[in-house]
Write a protein that holds these residues in place. Sequence first.
Motif, short mmCIF file in Angstrom:
data_model
loop_
_atom_site.label_atom_id
_atom_site.label_comp_id
_atom_site.label_asym_id
_atom_site.label_seq_id
_atom_site.Cartn_x
_atom_site.Cartn_y
_atom_site.Cartn_z
N PRO A 135 0.83 -1.21 0.00
CA PRO A 135 0.00 0.00 0.00
C PRO A 135 0.85 1.26 0.00
O PRO A 135 2.04 1.22 0.36
CB PRO A 135 -0.79 -0.14 1.31
N ASP A 136 0.27 2.36 -0.40
CA ASP A 136 0.96 3.65 -0.42
C ASP A 136 0.53 4.55 0.73
O ASP A 136 1.02 5.68 0.84
CB ASP A 136 0.71 4.38 -1.74
N GLN A 137 -0.41 4.07 1.55
CA GLN A 137 -0.83 4.88 2.69
C GLN A 137 -1.17 3.98 3.88
O GLN A 137 -1.45 2.80 3.73
CB GLN A 137 -2.02 5.75 2.33
N ALA A 138 -1.11 4.59 5.06
CA ALA A 138 -1.46 3.87 6.28
C ALA A 138 -2.95 3.58 6.31
O ALA A 138 -3.73 4.13 5.51
CB ALA A 138 -1.05 4.70 7.49
N THR A 139 -3.37 2.72 7.24
CA THR A 139 -4.80 2.43 7.38
C THR A 139 -5.53 3.67 7.90
O THR A 139 -4.91 4.60 8.42
CB THR A 139 -5.03 1.27 8.35
N ALA A 140 -6.84 3.65 7.78
CA ALA A 140 -7.65 4.78 8.28
C ALA A 140 -7.43 4.95 9.78
O ALA A 140 -7.34 6.09 10.28
CB ALA A 140 -9.12 4.54 7.97
N GLU A 141 -7.35 3.85 10.52
CA GLU A 141 -7.12 3.94 11.97
C GLU A 141 -5.76 4.58 12.27
O GLU A 141 -5.65 5.45 13.13
CB GLU A 141 -7.19 2.55 12.59
N GLN A 142 -4.74 4.16 11.53
CA GLN A 142 -3.40 4.71 11.75
C GLN A 142 -3.34 6.20 11.41
O GLN A 142 -2.70 6.99 12.10
CB GLN A 142 -2.38 3.93 10.91
N GLN A 143 -4.02 6.59 10.34
CA GLN A 143 -4.07 8.01 9.99
C GLN A 143 -4.78 8.81 11.09
O GLN A 143 -4.41 9.96 11.38
CB GLN A 143 -4.80 8.18 8.66
N GLY A 144 -5.78 8.19 11.73
CA GLY A 144 -6.46 8.84 12.85
C GLY A 144 -5.52 9.05 14.02
O GLY A 144 -5.58 10.08 14.71
N TRP A 145 -4.64 8.08 14.28
CA TRP A 145 -3.66 8.24 15.36
C TRP A 145 -2.71 9.40 15.09
O TRP A 145 -2.37 10.16 16.00
CB TRP A 145 -2.86 6.95 15.52
N VAL A 146 -2.29 9.54 13.82
CA VAL A 146 -1.41 10.66 13.48
C VAL A 146 -2.11 11.99 13.71
O VAL A 146 -1.52 12.95 14.21
CB VAL A 146 -0.92 10.55 12.02
N ALA A 162 3.47 7.57 23.76
CA ALA A 162 4.02 6.36 24.39
C ALA A 162 3.04 5.20 24.35
O ALA A 162 3.43 4.06 24.06
CB ALA A 162 4.44 6.67 25.83
N ASN A 163 1.77 5.47 24.60
CA ASN A 163 0.80 4.38 24.69
C ASN A 163 0.29 3.92 23.32
O ASN A 163 0.12 2.71 23.10
CB ASN A 163 -0.36 4.81 25.59
N LEU A 164 0.07 4.86 22.40
CA LEU A 164 -0.35 4.46 21.05
C LEU A 164 0.74 3.60 20.39
O LEU A 164 0.45 2.54 19.82
CB LEU A 164 -0.61 5.69 20.19
N LEU A 165 1.98 4.06 20.48
CA LEU A 165 3.07 3.35 19.80
C LEU A 165 3.41 2.04 20.49
O LEU A 165 3.72 1.05 19.82
CB LEU A 165 4.29 4.25 19.73
N ARG A 166 3.32 2.01 21.83
CA ARG A 166 3.62 0.75 22.52
C ARG A 166 2.56 -0.31 22.21
O ARG A 166 2.88 -1.50 22.03
CB ARG A 166 3.70 0.98 24.04
N ALA A 167 1.31 0.11 22.13
CA ALA A 167 0.24 -0.84 21.79
C ALA A 167 0.43 -1.38 20.38
O ALA A 167 0.32 -2.59 20.13
CB ALA A 167 -1.13 -0.16 21.92
N SER A 168 0.72 -0.50 19.45
CA SER A 168 0.91 -0.91 18.06
C SER A 168 2.09 -1.87 17.91
O SER A 168 2.01 -2.89 17.24
CB SER A 168 1.12 0.33 17.18
N HIS A 169 3.20 -1.54 18.56
CA HIS A 169 4.39 -2.39 18.47
C HIS A 169 4.18 -3.75 19.15
O HIS A 169 4.68 -4.77 18.67
CB HIS A 169 5.59 -1.68 19.09
N GLY A 170 3.44 -3.75 20.23
CA GLY A 170 3.19 -5.01 20.91
C GLY A 170 2.40 -5.99 20.05
O GLY A 170 2.68 -7.20 20.05
N LYS A 171 1.45 -5.46 19.31
CA LYS A 171 0.62 -6.33 18.46
C LYS A 171 1.41 -6.85 17.25
O LYS A 171 1.32 -8.04 16.91
CB LYS A 171 -0.63 -5.57 18.00
N ILE A 172 2.18 -5.99 16.61
CA ILE A 172 2.95 -6.45 15.45
C ILE A 172 4.07 -7.38 15.88
O ILE A 172 4.50 -8.27 15.13
CB ILE A 172 3.50 -5.25 14.64
N PHE A 173 4.56 -7.20 17.12
CA PHE A 173 5.62 -8.06 17.64
C PHE A 173 5.16 -9.52 17.66
O PHE A 173 5.92 -10.43 17.33
CB PHE A 173 6.02 -7.59 19.04
#
Length: 229
Positions: A135-146, A162-173
Motif C-alpha cells: 500500500p501507499d498509505q497507512a490504514t484509516a485507523e493509523q491516519q487517525g492516530w497521526v 508512548a501508549n499508542l506506539l507501545r500498543a501498536s508495536h506489541g501487536k505487530i511483535f
Amino acid sequence: MTGRAKARTALVVVATLAVVGIGSVMVLNASAQTAPGSTQAQVPAHDMAGMQPGSAAQLAATNDVAGAGPVTELDKTFLVKVRQAGLWEIPAGDLAQTHASSEQVKRAGLHLLDGHSHLDQLVREDAKILGVTLPDQATAEQQGWVRQLTDAQGLEFDKLFANLLRASHGKIFATIAEVRAGTQNDVIRRHATQANQTVLDHMTVLEDTGLVDAKTIADVAAAVNPPAK
C-alpha cells in the motif's frame, strides 16, 4: 656463409619466433574469454556494476526466487503490515521532535525514525523480489492516530505517543514471531528477523519513557492472546 649473413639469419629466426609467441598468447586469451564455465564469459564486468553486497539487485541476481521457498498469505500480510507501520510511525517520530516535552519521548521518536526508515526500504525491496503489492498509505485507523498526535502538545502528547506506539508495536511483535517461526521463505525469514530486532528496540525505548500504562500492556495481551471461547 659469411659472419654478416649468419647474423642476418639469426635475426630473422628470432623475429619469427616472437611473432608466433604473440599469436599464441592472443589465441589463449580469446579461448579463456569464451570457454564454457569461464567467469569472464558468464558475467560481463558491466553486469555487476552498481551491485552492493546485500542489495535487492544482488539478491535477485544470485538467488532463484522460486527456490527461496513458498510465500504464504501470512507472509504477504506481514510485508503489508510492515509497510503500513512505517507509513504512520515515521510521521509520529517526526512529531515527537516538535510536540513532545520529554527528552525520553523525543529519543523514542528518533529510534522510530531510524528503524522504520530502514525497514521501509527493506520491505519495498523484498516485496519487489517476491511480487507482493504494497500500500501507499497507512490504514484509516493509523491516519487517525497521526491526527490525534498532531493535535496534542507537551505532556498530553507524551502520554498519547508512548501508549499508542507501545500498543501498536506489541501487536505487530506477536505477528512477527508467528511469521518468523512458521515461514518457509528465506526472504521473509530474513525480513522477520530484522523487523523483530527493530520492534523490540522500539518497545524498549517507549517503555523507558515511564509513560506506558499498565492498561496498554493488558490490552495488547488480550489482543494477541484472546480468551478461549
